[in-house]
Design an enzyme around this catalytic site. Structure first.
Site, PDB file in Angstrom:
ATOM      1  N   TYR A 186      28.747  38.114 -24.905  1.00  0.00           N
ATOM      2  CA  TYR A 186      30.092  38.417 -25.385  1.00  0.00           C
ATOM      3  C   TYR A 186      30.451  39.822 -24.921  1.00  0.00           C
ATOM      4  O   TYR A 186      29.619  40.729 -24.970  1.00  0.00           O
ATOM      5  CB  TYR A 186      30.129  38.373 -26.918  1.00  0.00           C
ATOM      6  CG  TYR A 186      31.435  38.885 -27.496  1.00  0.00           C
ATOM      7  CD1 TYR A 186      32.493  38.017 -27.725  1.00  0.00           C
ATOM      8  CD2 TYR A 186      31.611  40.242 -27.773  1.00  0.00           C
ATOM      9  CE1 TYR A 186      33.701  38.486 -28.217  1.00  0.00           C
ATOM     10  CE2 TYR A 186      32.813  40.717 -28.265  1.00  0.00           C
ATOM     11  CZ  TYR A 186      33.853  39.833 -28.483  1.00  0.00           C
ATOM     12  OH  TYR A 186      35.048  40.298 -28.968  1.00  0.00           O
TER      13      TYR A 186
ATOM     14  N   GLU B 253      39.152  40.367 -23.933  1.00  0.00           N
ATOM     15  CA  GLU B 253      37.954  39.753 -24.504  1.00  0.00           C
ATOM     16  C   GLU B 253      37.432  38.668 -23.573  1.00  0.00           C
ATOM     17  O   GLU B 253      38.179  37.751 -23.229  1.00  0.00           O
ATOM     18  CB  GLU B 253      38.273  39.147 -25.879  1.00  0.00           C
ATOM     19  CG  GLU B 253      37.059  38.518 -26.534  1.00  0.00           C
ATOM     20  CD  GLU B 253      37.390  37.909 -27.894  1.00  0.00           C
ATOM     21  OE1 GLU B 253      36.941  38.448 -28.913  1.00  0.00           O
ATOM     22  OE2 GLU B 253      38.102  36.888 -27.925  1.00  0.00           O
TER      23      GLU B 253
END
Ligand code: GDP
Ligand code: MN
Length: 396
Positions: free
Chosen positions: A118, A206
């Site tokens: 992530y 993101e």
């Protein structure tokens, strides 16, 4: 403003970030044609069909599907285009899917297992600095990781006076456990991602997952991008990427006439000039025991046309039981605004809910007189507390 996954990937690629490649399609026939074209460009023989909507969690909602043949591409595209995709991040009705991204399959087998990380870049408003957040636990369950094992999420703070430093990019690559070529690729990935974030004036970038392929390449499989609206004037190409179908139609309409409108779920409609005053007004409504139905800033020029549009937009909400107009007459004169309210009222015809008007500032007394003498179902007040109490009394 938010972007679609495919638009974010286009931007990233422009900054030299390796991405999972793909092509957009709006019909299942086009999906097949794009899949064929993608195979010619990349050599892929499996594809992923990905719903393009402004919401995450698409995989969990059935909006991301693997296809191992062109027939499967057609079928999956057929399933997904036109569906109302419900994910943990949408309302219960979901979001209508207008287009899909046909992407190359990047989870192919090889010397090692593919790994999902992530990574995001965002502005920490408290610190006034950009942060890179990252974790080895990327993929579809990152929300759970954040909730149950937050120590597995690392942050790297960027000092704005010197920018992201090489040692920071290396620390990230090291903490993610990469080595050899993957380490070098990760360092480059982090640096290019950060450059892209700054370059387009994003407030969020993101990437989940960032993938380490089985042959040690690092690439962006997903992208979620939010751009600072105030910077769009210098990013015309990005401003053109706006997809109005993804936004609340009433908010879009309000924006077109210069009204700053956000829908909320209370019962008192608000019309205010100035964002600060609008927030204070919402607080006062709450303190008097009510609940604001919206935030609406009519801006500096509260003329009759705008006031009328604002009334029409507020009244579209069936939950509204009263409208509180709170205008501070500094540059605008209160009597002008009062006349605008009276005119708008007459133009709209029958307004089914009481309107409480509080005008303060230049010519406030004249304004109150104008409203009191209009014979309309409009109540006037000069003190805000008085107005809020009146609203509460009328709403019950
Ligand atoms: P999100 O669910 O909206 O965050 O959408 P993502 O783009 O992150 O995709 C969801 C999941 O689909 C990813 O976490 C992957 O596990 C899976 N996925 C994405 N691309 C591929 C691919 O090329 N091959 C395979 N097998 N799975 C993929
Ligand atoms: Mn994702």
């Amino acid at each position: 403003m938010n972007l679609h996954e495919y638009q974010g990937k286009e931007i990233l690629a422009g900054y030299g970030v390796r991405v999972q490649r793909g092509l957009v399609a709006t019909t299942s026939e086009e999906a097949v044609a794009q899949a064929q074209k993608l195979s010619e460009d990349t050599g892929t023989s499996w594809w992923v069909v990905k719903a393009q909507v402004h919401a995450g969690g698409r995989g969990k909602g059935g909006g991301v599907k693997l296809a191992k043949s062109l027939d499967e591409v057609r079928d999956r595209a057929n399933d997904i285009i036109g569906m109302n995709l419900v994910t943990p991040q949408t309302s219960a009705e979901g979001k209508k899917v207008h287009q899909v991204l046909i992407a190359e399959d990047v989870y192919y087998p090889g010397d090692s297992e593919p790994e999902e990380y992530y990574m995001s870049v965002l502005l920490d408003r408290q610190k006034g600095r950009n942060m890179i957040m990252y974790s080895t636990e990327g993929g579809m369950d990152i929300e759970e990781v954040a909730e149950k094992t937050p120590h597995l999420i690392f942050t790297e703070e960027v000092d704005p006076s010197v920018g992201l430093q090489d040692f920071q990019a290396r620390r990230i690559a090291f903490n993610l456990g990469t080595s050899g070529m993957a380490f070098k690729e990760m360092v480059k990935f982090v640096k290019s991602l950060y450059t892209a974030y700054e370059g387009i004036d994003a407030s969020l970038f993101e990437i989940n997952p960032v993938l380490k392929t089985s042959d040690d390449k690092i690439l962006a499989v997903d992208s979620k991008v939010t751009i600072d609206d105030n910077s769009l004037f210098r990013h015309k190409d990005i401003a053109e990427m706006r997809d109005l179908r993804e936004e609340d139609p009433t908010e879009v309409e309000a924006g077109e006439v210069g009204l700053n409108f956000v829908k909320l779920d209370g019962n008192v409609g608000c019309m205010v000039n100035g964002a600060g005053l609008a927030m204070a007004t919402m607080d006062i409504i709450k303190m008097a025991g009510g609940n604001p139905a919206n935030f609406l800033d009519v801006g500096g020029t509260a003329d009759a046309a705008r006031v009328e549009k604002a009334f029409r937009i507020i009244l579209r909400d069936q939950g509204v039981k009263a409208i509180l107009v709170n205008i501070f007459g500094g540059i605008v004169r209160c009597d002008r605004v009062a006349q605008g309210i009276v005119d708008a009222y007459k133009n709209i015809g029958d307004i089914p809910v009481p309107i409480i008007v509080r005008l303060q500032g230049t010519n406030a007394e004249e304004a109150k007189k104008l409203i009191d003498e209009s014979g309309l179902k409009v109540h006037s007040a000069i003190q805000l507390k008085e107005a809020a109490a009146l609203v509460q009394e009328l709403v019950g």
